[in-house]
Motif scaffolding. Structure first.
Motif, PDB file in Angstrom:
ATOM      1  N   GLY A 309      18.481  22.430  30.352  1.00 61.72           N
ATOM      2  CA  GLY A 309      17.514  23.697  30.016  1.00 61.72           C
ATOM      3  C   GLY A 309      18.492  24.860  30.424  1.00 61.72           C
ATOM      4  O   GLY A 309      18.486  25.842  29.755  1.00 61.72           O
ATOM      5  N   LYS A 337      18.108  17.941  15.341  1.00 66.09           N
ATOM      6  CA  LYS A 337      17.717  18.754  16.738  1.00 66.09           C
ATOM      7  C   LYS A 337      18.863  20.040  16.999  1.00 66.09           C
ATOM      8  O   LYS A 337      18.455  21.235  17.343  1.00 66.09           O
ATOM      9  CB  LYS A 337      17.442  18.075  17.824  1.00 66.09           C
ATOM     10  CG  LYS A 337      16.441  16.971  17.724  1.00 66.09           C
ATOM     11  CD  LYS A 337      15.142  17.825  17.666  1.00 66.09           C
ATOM     12  CE  LYS A 337      13.929  17.064  17.571  1.00 66.09           C
ATOM     13  NZ  LYS A 337      12.877  17.686  17.337  1.00 66.09           N
ATOM     14  N   GLU A 340      18.048  22.980  14.609  1.00 60.22           N
ATOM     15  CA  GLU A 340      16.939  23.563  15.121  1.00 60.22           C
ATOM     16  C   GLU A 340      17.206  24.316  16.603  1.00 60.22           C
ATOM     17  O   GLU A 340      16.675  25.379  16.411  1.00 60.22           O
ATOM     18  CB  GLU A 340      15.876  22.522  15.643  1.00 60.22           C
ATOM     19  CG  GLU A 340      14.538  22.923  16.046  1.00 60.22           C
ATOM     20  CD  GLU A 340      13.560  21.937  16.324  1.00 60.22           C
ATOM     21  OE1 GLU A 340      12.296  22.160  17.036  1.00 60.22           O
ATOM     22  OE2 GLU A 340      13.655  20.721  16.038  1.00 60.22           O
ATOM     23  N   PHE A 341      17.982  23.698  17.320  1.00 53.20           N
ATOM     24  CA  PHE A 341      18.618  24.741  18.391  1.00 53.20           C
ATOM     25  C   PHE A 341      19.194  25.961  17.995  1.00 53.20           C
ATOM     26  O   PHE A 341      19.174  27.115  18.405  1.00 53.20           O
ATOM     27  CB  PHE A 341      19.333  23.915  19.464  1.00 53.20           C
ATOM     28  CG  PHE A 341      19.918  24.518  20.655  1.00 53.20           C
ATOM     29  CD1 PHE A 341      19.101  25.246  21.383  1.00 53.20           C
ATOM     30  CD2 PHE A 341      21.439  24.724  20.748  1.00 53.20           C
ATOM     31  CE1 PHE A 341      19.554  25.882  22.714  1.00 53.20           C
ATOM     32  CE2 PHE A 341      21.877  25.523  21.815  1.00 53.20           C
ATOM     33  CZ  PHE A 341      20.960  25.877  22.668  1.00 53.20           C
ATOM     34  N   ILE A 468      16.772  18.520  22.665  1.00 52.43           N
ATOM     35  CA  ILE A 468      15.471  18.675  22.927  1.00 52.43           C
ATOM     36  C   ILE A 468      15.218  19.349  24.301  1.00 52.43           C
ATOM     37  O   ILE A 468      14.214  20.480  24.266  1.00 52.43           O
ATOM     38  CB  ILE A 468      14.578  17.439  22.699  1.00 52.43           C
ATOM     39  CG1 ILE A 468      14.528  16.685  21.535  1.00 52.43           C
ATOM     40  CG2 ILE A 468      13.118  17.621  23.191  1.00 52.43           C
ATOM     41  CD1 ILE A 468      14.160  15.404  21.574  1.00 52.43           C
ATOM     42  N   LYS A 469      15.743  19.035  25.281  1.00 51.41           N
ATOM     43  CA  LYS A 469      15.504  19.832  26.651  1.00 51.41           C
ATOM     44  C   LYS A 469      16.001  21.296  26.436  1.00 51.41           C
ATOM     45  O   LYS A 469      15.375  22.209  27.073  1.00 51.41           O
ATOM     46  CB  LYS A 469      16.236  19.105  27.852  1.00 51.41           C
ATOM     47  CG  LYS A 469      15.720  17.897  28.080  1.00 51.41           C
ATOM     48  CD  LYS A 469      16.349  17.148  29.327  1.00 51.41           C
ATOM     49  CE  LYS A 469      16.037  16.004  29.802  1.00 51.41           C
ATOM     50  NZ  LYS A 469      16.581  15.078  30.748  1.00 51.41           N
ATOM     51  N   ILE A 471      15.873  22.956  23.555  1.00 46.75           N
ATOM     52  CA  ILE A 471      15.085  23.799  22.600  1.00 46.75           C
ATOM     53  C   ILE A 471      13.706  24.199  23.544  1.00 46.75           C
ATOM     54  O   ILE A 471      13.408  25.119  23.474  1.00 46.75           O
ATOM     55  CB  ILE A 471      14.601  22.914  21.668  1.00 46.75           C
ATOM     56  CG1 ILE A 471      15.796  22.659  20.595  1.00 46.75           C
ATOM     57  CG2 ILE A 471      13.432  23.266  20.924  1.00 46.75           C
ATOM     58  CD1 ILE A 471      15.739  21.499  19.617  1.00 46.75           C
ATOM     59  N   GLU A 472      13.358  23.211  24.434  1.00 46.65           N
ATOM     60  CA  GLU A 472      12.176  23.461  25.035  1.00 46.65           C
ATOM     61  C   GLU A 472      12.398  24.804  26.033  1.00 46.65           C
ATOM     62  O   GLU A 472      11.289  25.553  26.338  1.00 46.65           O
ATOM     63  CB  GLU A 472      11.715  22.169  25.956  1.00 46.65           C
ATOM     64  CG  GLU A 472      11.203  20.861  24.787  1.00 46.65           C
ATOM     65  CD  GLU A 472      10.750  19.818  25.881  1.00 46.65           C
ATOM     66  OE1 GLU A 472      11.375  19.689  26.792  1.00 46.65           O
ATOM     67  OE2 GLU A 472      10.286  18.862  25.121  1.00 46.65           O
ATOM     68  N   ALA A 473      13.577  24.798  26.792  1.00 52.91           N
ATOM     69  CA  ALA A 473      13.711  25.804  27.686  1.00 52.91           C
ATOM     70  C   ALA A 473      13.758  27.085  26.827  1.00 52.91           C
ATOM     71  O   ALA A 473      13.358  28.130  27.440  1.00 52.91           O
ATOM     72  CB  ALA A 473      15.005  25.394  28.422  1.00 52.91           C
ATOM     73  N   ARG A 475      12.518  27.884  23.783  1.00 54.07           N
ATOM     74  CA  ARG A 475      11.042  28.330  23.515  1.00 54.07           C
ATOM     75  C   ARG A 475      10.195  28.774  24.566  1.00 54.07           C
ATOM     76  O   ARG A 475       9.201  29.611  24.446  1.00 54.07           O
ATOM     77  CB  ARG A 475      10.391  27.117  22.782  1.00 54.07           C
ATOM     78  CG  ARG A 475      10.993  26.883  21.408  1.00 54.07           C
ATOM     79  CD  ARG A 475      10.301  25.550  20.555  1.00 54.07           C
ATOM     80  NE  ARG A 475      10.830  25.555  19.452  1.00 54.07           N
ATOM     81  CZ  ARG A 475      10.576  24.325  18.661  1.00 54.07           C
ATOM     82  NH1 ARG A 475      10.088  23.466  19.403  1.00 54.07           N
ATOM     83  NH2 ARG A 475      10.938  24.375  17.234  1.00 54.07           N
ATOM     84  N   GLY A 476      10.456  28.087  26.038  1.00 51.26           N
ATOM     85  CA  GLY A 476       9.682  28.370  27.130  1.00 51.26           C
ATOM     86  C   GLY A 476       9.991  29.928  27.504  1.00 51.26           C
ATOM     87  O   GLY A 476       9.032  30.460  28.105  1.00 51.26           O
TER      88      GLY A 476
END
Length: 482
Positions: A309, A337, A340-341, A468-469, A471-473, A475-476
């Motif tokens: 992240g 992915k 996507e990133f 994935i991590k 991307i989540e970071a 987006r967060g």
């Protein structure tokens, strides 16, 4: 009259097929036109197959009784082979594509060798020239068959380590000389009518056995790092064998297509060898790929792990990012992915590019195909010579699964087996993040000095899970501008 018309039709279709194969190969030189190039070449191959069935109108009277059986066998072979190829092509994973290419190379060489075997055993290759060309085509085809099967076994993990013994090069040389001696003896017997030590048919079987064994012996000691070059070499061998057998059969389509494929494979082999700063003979006759332990004190610094992240957030606030894909990305099926990133970074105003090394992955062009599969725009993908100067003024580089092609030891360590190999200048960037599943080494079996650099952090884990991590970071952080 019917026979003459059949010959004219066969010649015209073969010429058209050869043109379509050449034109298709030309279009395959660009990722943009490659799909249509494959389709065009496929039409050319279909035309050549159709033309082969027109020979039923030009067979000798003695062969007519066998015609229904032979045509039935040909159709059955097409159905079985075509069905198996279609099914395997649809099912094969990207990571298994090199193995499939190796198998197809081998099948092409085996087909050329089989044609030569029929010509030799039926005594249809008359004269020194025709017989010699048939034997050379048989030799190259057989070596391509057995060598490609060993390459497949190495790529698929069936053979995990190179097999090397003392005096191996001498053994290989003796096997090659034995093969040439048997072939020369066959030519001598057929031209002089001398009494053979063995029946000529047995000598032909012995010739093929020696050629197949030589292909195995030549490929077994080659290390995993050289598999892309080996695949390219056998691709050239297959094309050359097909072209030579086409000359014996007086088949224009086989001659033209075989020579084009052989020349293209040879050129690709030379380009890849140049990209590794090595000669083709060095690839085939050295022990590159053996595990090399780092000398004490040779690598300074420590590995510095970082959370996925945190790495993603750093790149989100960078101005420029270069991504270096490697085989690890293909293994993790992380290309979707990854893009996507990348789109998240672009939405935040980050300039993103992809850098591809000529020998990244396990076969030529594998990284380009991998990125195309994720619909990465072609204008974002750059080859080594086009992007290497940009690393020194790039904020962050993300290396995913690549190893030897980013190892600065190639520039600085004269004792390294990859010394002199052109690499991507990743170490010159302001910050580098390397995604790896562990601390394993690359194909060359050497420690990567990049990983210990002050500007490098390691992100451990499966590439897809890491992305994935990231991307989540990102987006967060919320929408851009917040």
């Amino acid at each position: 009259m019917l026979s003459m018309l059949a010959q004219l039709a066969i010649g015209a279709i073969d010429l058209a097929a050869a043109f379509l194969l050449i034109y298709g190969l030309k279009r395959m030189s660009s990722p943009v036109t490659a799909p249509s190039g494959i389709f065009v070449a496929g039409i050319g191959m279909l035309a050549a197959i159709v033309a082969s069935f027109l020979y039923v109108f030009a067979v000798r009277a003695a062969a007519l009784p066998h015609l229904p059986v032979n045509v039935g066998l040909a159709i059955a072979a097409l159905v079985i082979g075509g069905g198996a190829a279609w099914w395997s092509g649809k099912k094969v994973a990207m990571t298994s594509m090199p193995q499939m290419v190796a198998l197809y190379n081998g099948m092409g060489g085996g087909a050329a060798a089989a044609i030569a075997a029929v010509e030799l055993l039926s005594n249809q290759a008359q004269g020194v020239t025709a017989l010699s060309i048939t034997l050379i085509g048989a030799l190259i085809g057989a070596v391509s068959l057995s060598g490609s099967l060993i390459a497949w076994a190495k790529l698929d993990g069936v053979i995990e380590h190179p097999l090397r013994i003392k005096g191996q090069q001498i053994l290989n040389g003796l096997m090659m000389l034995a093969t040439l001696a048997v072939g020369g003896y066959i030519v001598f017997l057929t031209q002089t009518g001398s009494v053979p030590l063995l029946p000529v048919s047995d000598l032909i079987y012995l010739f093929f056995a020696c050629a197949l064994v030589f292909g195995v012996l030549m490929t077994l000691p080659i290390g995993g790092a050289d598999m892309p070059v080996v695949i390219s070499i056998y691709n050239a061998f297959t094309g050359l064998a097909v072209g030579l057998e086409g000359f014996v059969l007086q088949n224009p389509a086989l001659m033209i297509a075989g020579m084009v494929v052989g020349a293209a494979g040879l050129l690709l082999t030379l380009l890849m060898a140049k990209a590794m700063n090595r000669s083709v003979s060095n690839v085939v006759f050295t022990n590159f790929g053996a595990i090399v332990k780092a000398k004490p004190g040779a690598i300074k610094g420590d590995l510095k792990p970082v959370d996925a992240g945190d790495a993603g957030i750093f790149m989100r606030y960078a101005s420029t990012v270069i991504i270096v894909p490697g085989y690890g990305l293909a293994v993790a099926h992380g290309q979707q992915k990854l893009y996507e990133f990348v789109k998240l970074l672009q939405a935040a105003g980050v300039k993103v590019k992809f850098a591809v090394h000529p020998v990244a992955g396990r076969m030529p062009g594998q990284m380009d195909v991998l990125l195309a599969e994720a619909n990465v725009p072609y204008d974002m993908i750059f080859q080594l010579e086009d992007i290497n100067d940009e690393f020194s003024h790039t904020d962050a580089v993300l290396v995913i699964g690549a190893n030897d092609v980013v190892n600065p030891a190639a520039r600085t360590d004269k004792s390294s087996p990859i010394f002199g190999m052109p690499i991507l200048n990743v170490d010159q960037a302001k910050q580098v993040y390397v995604v790896k599943r562990g601390e394993g080494r690359g194909y060359a079996g050497i420690v990567n000095a990049l990983f210990y650099g002050e500007n490098c952090n390691m992100v451990y884990g499966d590439a897809q899970a890491v992305l994935i991590k990231m991307i989540e970071a990102v987006r967060g952080l919320g929408p851009v501008g917040n």
